[in-house]
Design an enzyme around this catalytic site. Structure first.
Site, PDB file in Angstrom:
ATOM      1  N   ALA A   1      -3.436  20.080  55.622  1.00  0.00           N
ATOM      2  CA  ALA A   1      -2.493  19.481  54.520  1.00  0.00           C
ATOM      3  C   ALA A   1      -2.106  18.228  55.216  1.00  0.00           C
ATOM      4  CB  ALA A   1      -1.483  20.276  54.110  1.00  0.00           C
TER       5      ALA A   1
ATOM      6  N   ARG B   1       0.571  15.649  45.687  1.00  0.00           N
ATOM      7  CA  ARG B   1       1.341  15.087  46.239  1.00  0.00           C
ATOM      8  C   ARG B   1       1.407  13.759  45.443  1.00  0.00           C
ATOM      9  NH1 ARG B   1       1.049  11.929  51.212  1.00  0.00           N
ATOM     10  NH2 ARG B   1       2.890  11.861  52.265  1.00  0.00           N
TER      11      ARG B   1
ATOM     12  N   HIS C   1      -1.142  15.139  61.218  1.00  0.00           N
ATOM     13  CA  HIS C   1      -0.693  13.846  61.226  1.00  0.00           C
ATOM     14  C   HIS C   1      -1.203  13.119  62.440  1.00  0.00           C
ATOM     15  CE1 HIS C   1       3.360  15.465  59.455  1.00  0.00           C
ATOM     16  NE2 HIS C   1       2.365  15.278  58.467  1.00  0.00           N
TER      17      HIS C   1
ATOM     18  N   CYS D   1      -0.395  23.294  56.484  1.00  0.00           N
ATOM     19  CA  CYS D   1      -1.190  23.375  57.559  1.00  0.00           C
ATOM     20  C   CYS D   1      -1.868  22.341  58.070  1.00  0.00           C
ATOM     21  CB  CYS D   1      -2.409  24.562  57.126  1.00  0.00           C
ATOM     22  SG  CYS D   1      -3.401  23.485  55.776  1.00  0.00           S
TER      23      CYS D   1
HETATM   24 FE1  CFM Z   1       7.201  12.030  56.429  1.00  0.00          FE
HETATM   25 FE2  CFM Z   1       8.543  13.739  55.500  1.00  0.00          FE
HETATM   26 FE3  CFM Z   1       5.846  14.054  56.139  1.00  0.00          FE
HETATM   27 FE4  CFM Z   1       6.723  12.185  54.131  1.00  0.00          FE
HETATM   28 FE5  CFM Z   1       5.946  14.109  52.117  1.00  0.00          FE
HETATM   29 FE6  CFM Z   1       7.838  15.616  53.381  1.00  0.00          FE
HETATM   30 FE7  CFM Z   1       5.397  16.038  54.018  1.00  0.00          FE
HETATM   31 MO1  CFM Z   1       6.367  16.526  51.645  1.00  0.00          MO
HETATM   32  S1  CFM Z   1       8.527  11.880  54.798  1.00  0.00           S
HETATM   33  S2  CFM Z   1       5.295  12.054  55.590  1.00  0.00           S
HETATM   34  S3  CFM Z   1       6.071  11.991  52.116  1.00  0.00           S
HETATM   35  S4  CFM Z   1       7.537  14.149  57.252  1.00  0.00           S
HETATM   36  S5  CFM Z   1       7.778  14.920  51.304  1.00  0.00           S
HETATM   37  S6  CFM Z   1       9.977  15.119  54.506  1.00  0.00           S
HETATM   38  S7  CFM Z   1       6.986  17.457  53.861  1.00  0.00           S
HETATM   39  S8  CFM Z   1       4.503  15.236  52.260  1.00  0.00           S
HETATM   40  S9  CFM Z   1       4.437  15.726  56.005  1.00  0.00           S
HETATM   41  C1  HCA Z   2       2.278  19.377  52.370  1.00  0.00           C
HETATM   42  C2  HCA Z   2       2.603  18.290  51.158  1.00  0.00           C
HETATM   43  C3  HCA Z   2       4.053  18.599  50.635  1.00  0.00           C
HETATM   44  C4  HCA Z   2       4.042  19.804  49.892  1.00  0.00           C
HETATM   45  C5  HCA Z   2       5.174  19.804  49.001  1.00  0.00           C
HETATM   46  C6  HCA Z   2       5.849  21.093  48.341  1.00  0.00           C
HETATM   47  C7  HCA Z   2       4.375  17.372  49.659  1.00  0.00           C
HETATM   48  O1  HCA Z   2       3.185  19.549  53.060  1.00  0.00           O
HETATM   49  O2  HCA Z   2       1.208  19.840  52.316  1.00  0.00           O
HETATM   50  O3  HCA Z   2       6.014  22.128  49.087  1.00  0.00           O
HETATM   51  O4  HCA Z   2       6.347  20.809  47.357  1.00  0.00           O
HETATM   52  O5  HCA Z   2       5.046  16.388  49.842  1.00  0.00           O
HETATM   53  O6  HCA Z   2       3.410  17.213  48.701  1.00  0.00           O
HETATM   54  O7  HCA Z   2       4.885  18.394  51.619  1.00  0.00           O
END
Ligand code: CFM
Ligand code: HCA
Length: 529
Positions: free
Chosen positions: A54, A85, A183, A51
Site C-alpha cells: 500500500a 486514494r 515508501h 501494508c
Molecule cells: Fe504522508 Fe500522511 Fe502518508 Fe500522505 Fe495519505 Fe496519510 Fe498515507 Mo493516507 S501525508 S504520504 S497523502 S504520511 S492520508 S497522513 S496515511 S495515504 S502514507
Molecule cells: C493507505 C492509503 C490510505 C488509506 C486511507 C484510509 C489513504 O494507507 O494504504 O484508511 O482511509 O490515504 O488512501 O492511507
C-alpha cells in the site's frame, strides 16, 4: 491520565504493558512525553495500519500519472487498492494518464506453484500491445516474495525487448511493520532509476520540487497555484499529478520543499547529497502554516522583489478568505477534535483546526516514527554558496550536518531568539497539557476514547470512521477528505471549515440509536423449534 488508564484497564497485563508505551498523557507523565512508535502491532489487535505494498504502490507510485503499474499478485491486492486514494492528475498534451486503471497479473494457484514470471511477461506484452506505455512499474504483493519470482530480471527483459523504462518494486505486503516500509522501497528505486535523467530547459531561478505532496483532493494544485502567483516554478511534485518527465527533471530545481516528512524525508537528503539541492520542511495545511512557509521560502531565496511579491500574494489571498474565516471561526470556536491519520496529517491538521479555534484533545499516527511525535533538534541551514557569516541567508533546515559548524555561538543565539532554531516537527510541542497522543490507535481504543473524551469530531480513515459514526460521533476522513477538497493553503482552509461546520451543525449521528440498544437482537430459537 485517568482517561487513558480507563482504556488500558481493559487489557491483560501483557497487552497493557505494550499499549501503555504507545500512549502519552501530554505533560502528565514521568517519561518526558516519550512514546513507542514504528514497531509491530500485536497480532490480534485490530490496527488501522496498511501494508508495505500500500505504501509503495498506493502512496508513492500510484499518483505518477503516466507510469503503467502492474500489480504482480493475486487479484485482490490490485482490486482493493483500485481508486481508493484520491490523488488527482490532469493529462497534458500527448501524455498518458493511467490513474483510473487497475492492472494486475491475477496470479492463480498454478502460477503460485509453478512460478509467475511467465505470466508477468505475458502481462507486459499485453500492456505494450494495448497501451504502448513508455514506463512500466511492477509491484509485487505477498505471495510473489514467497515463491521467489525474479521481477527485477523481468523488468530488465522488458527494457531490452521494448526499449521502455521498466522498474520492479519488491514491495511485498508483509515487509516492515506498516506502509512506511513501502515508501522507502518506492523512493529508493525512483532515486536510482528516475531522478536526474531529465534534460528539460529550466530558466526560472526560483524553481522548486514539492516533495511529499500527493495531490489528494487537489491539494497539490492549490499549492502550485499559490507558488506560481509569487513567481516560482514547480518542476516536480513527488508524486501528486506528476509525469515521469517531471520527476526525471527534479535534480534541476533550486530548492526542495518537503510537505509530508514521513513518506519522503530521506529522499530530500539524498537529492541534496547527490545534486546539491537544499531542502526545507514546509506546511501548506492551515492559514498560519501557509504564511510561514511562504515567508521561509522567500527568506531562502533572499531577493527583495520576491519577498515583496510574497507579501502581496499573502495579503491578497487573506483578503479573499477573510470573511469566510471569521464566519467559520464563530461557528467552530471551542469545539474539540480527535485526529488519527497516517504519518504527518495528525500534526499538520492541528494547525488548521487552531485557525478556527478547534482544540485537538487526542491525536496519533498509524505509522509515524518517534521523530514525528517528539521532534528533533533543528540546526540552521546555510546556503552552500552564501557567506557563512551572513545570518540573513540562513533558513530552517532539520539536519544539515555539514553546515552548522560554520556558525558561531553568537549566530546560534541570534537564531534562537528569532525562533529559527530550536525543536522542529513533532506534534507533542503543539499539544496542550492534558491531551493525549496515542500511537497505532486500534479499533477498540478508538471506541473507548470516543466514549470517554467525547470529541465533537473524529478525523480518521475509512476503516475507523464507522466506529465513530456508530458511537454517534461525527467523523470526517482526513485521508480522502470524504470526496471533498482541496484543504491546503488559504482557500483550502475555507473548504475544510465549511465541511466540518456542515457536519457539526447536522448532528445526524447523535440521533441514531443502535438497534440493539432499543430491542434485544437475538430473535427466534437456537437449535430447533
Ligand atoms: Fe504522508 Fe500522511 Fe502518508 Fe500522505 Fe495519505 Fe496519510 Fe498515507 Mo493516507 S501525508 S504520504 S497523502 S504520511 S492520508 S497522513 S496515511 S495515504 S502514507
Ligand atoms: C493507505 C492509503 C490510505 C488509506 C486511507 C484510509 C489513504 O494507507 O494504504 O484508511 O482511509 O490515504 O488512501 O492511507
Amino acid at each position: 491520565m485517568k482517561e487513558m488508564n480507563r482504556v488500558l484497564d481493559h487489557y491483560n497485563s501483557k497487552v497493557y504493558k505494550n499499549r501503555k508505551e504507545h500512549m502519552v498523557a501530554v505533560g502528565n507523565n514521568d517519561n518526558n512525553n516519550e512514546i513507542l512508535a514504528n514497531v509491530r502491532t500485536i497480532p490480534g489487535i485490530i490496527t488501522q495500519r496498511g501494508c508495505c505494498y500500500a505504501g509503495c504502490k498506493g502512496v508513492v507510485l500510484g499518483p505518477i500519472k503516466d507510469a503503467f503499474i502492474i500489480t504482480h499478485g493475486p487479484i485482490g491486492c490490485a482490486y482493493y487498492s483500485w481508486g481508493t486514494r484520491r490523488h488527482k492528475a490532469k493529462k497534458g498534451e500527448g501524455e498518458d494518464n493511467y490513474l483510473q486503471y487497475c492492472f494486475s497479473t491475477d496470479l492463480q494457484e498454478s502460477d503460485i506453484v509453478f512460478g509467475g514470471e511467465k505470466k508477468l511477461k505475458q502481462s507486459i506484452e499485453e500492456a505494450m500491445d494495448l497501451f504502448h506505455p513508455h514506463t512500466i512499474f511492477i509491484c509485487s504483493t505477498c505471495p510473489v516474495g514467497l515463491i521467489g519470482d525474479d521481477i527485477h530480471a523481468v523488468a530488465k527483459w522488458a527494457e531490452k525487448e521494448y526499449g521502455i523504462k521498466c522498474i520492479a518494486f519488491s514491495c511485498e505486503g508483509y515487509k516492515g511493520v506498516s506502509q512506511s516500509a513501502g515508501h522507502h522501497i518506492a523512493n529508493n528505486q525512483l532515486m536510482k532509476y528516475v531522478i536526474g535523467e531529465g534534460d528539460r530547459e529550466i530558466t526560472n531561478k526560483y524553481s522548486l520540487n514539492l516533495l511529499g505532496e500527493y495531490n489528494i483532493g487537489g491539494d497539490g494544485w492549490e499549492v502550485e497555484r499559490l507558488l506560481k502567483r509569487i513567481g516560482y516554478e514547480v518542476i516536480s511534485t513527488f508524486t501528486g499529478g506528476s509525469s515521469m518527465d517531471d520527476l526525471k527533471n527534479s535534480h534541476q530545481a533550486n530548492l526542495s520543499l518537503v510537505q509530508c516528512h514521513r513518506s519522503i524525508n530521506y529522499i530530500a537528503e539524498l537529492i541534496e547529497t547527490k545534486y546539491g539541492i537544499p531542502w526545507m520542511k514546509i506546511n501548506f495545511i492551515g492559514v498560519e502554516g501557509t504564511i510561514k512557509s511562504l515567508r521561509d521560502i522567500a527568506k531562502y531565496f533572499n531577493d527583495p522583489a520576491l519577498t515583496a511579491r510574497t507579501e502581496a500574494v499573502i495579503a491578497d489571498e487573506l483578503d479573499f478568505i477573510e470573511q469566510d474565516i471569521e464566519y467559520y471561526k464563530s461557528k467552530l470556536k471551542g469545539k474539540t477534535a480527535a485526529i488519527y491519520v497516517g504519518g504527518s496529517r495528525a500534526h499538520h491538521y492541528q494547525f488548521l483546526l487552531n485557525d478556527f479555534g478547534v482544540r485537538t484533545i487526542l491525536a496519533g499516527y498509524e505509522f509515524g516514527h518517534r521523530e514525528e511525535y517528539e521532534g528533533r533538534e533543528v540546526l540552521p541551514f546555510i546556503k552552500p554558496d552564501a557567506d557563512s557569516k551572513n545570518i540573513e541567508s540562513i533558513t530552517v533546515e532539520p539536519d544539515p550536518k555539514k553546515y552548522h559548524l560554520y556558525l558561531s555561538e553568537e549566530d546560534i543565539n541570534k537564531l534562537k531568539e528569532e525562533k529559527l532554531i530550536g525543536y522542529y516537527g513533532g506534534m507533542v510541542k503543539d499539544m496542550k497539557n492534558g491531551t493525549y497522543m496515542v500511537d497505532d490507535l486500534n479499533h477498540f481504543e478508538t471506541e473507548e476514547f470516543l466514549k470517554i473524551l467525547k470529541p465533537d469530531i473524529f478525523f480518521s480513515g475509512i476503516k475507523d470512521k464507522f466506529v465513530a459514526q456508530k458511537a454517534g460521533v461525527l467523523s470526517r476522513q482526513l485521508h480522502s477528505y470524504d470526496y471533498s477538497g482541496p484543504y491546503s493553503c488559504f482557500r483550502g482552509a475555507v473548504n475544510f471549515a465549511r465541511d466540518i461546520a456542515m457536519g457539526i451543525y447536522t448532528p445526524a449521528w447523535s440521533y441514531v440509536k443502535a438497534p440493539w440498544k432499543a430491542a434485544p437482537i437475538l430473535e427466534g430459537t437456537v437449535g430447533g423449534e
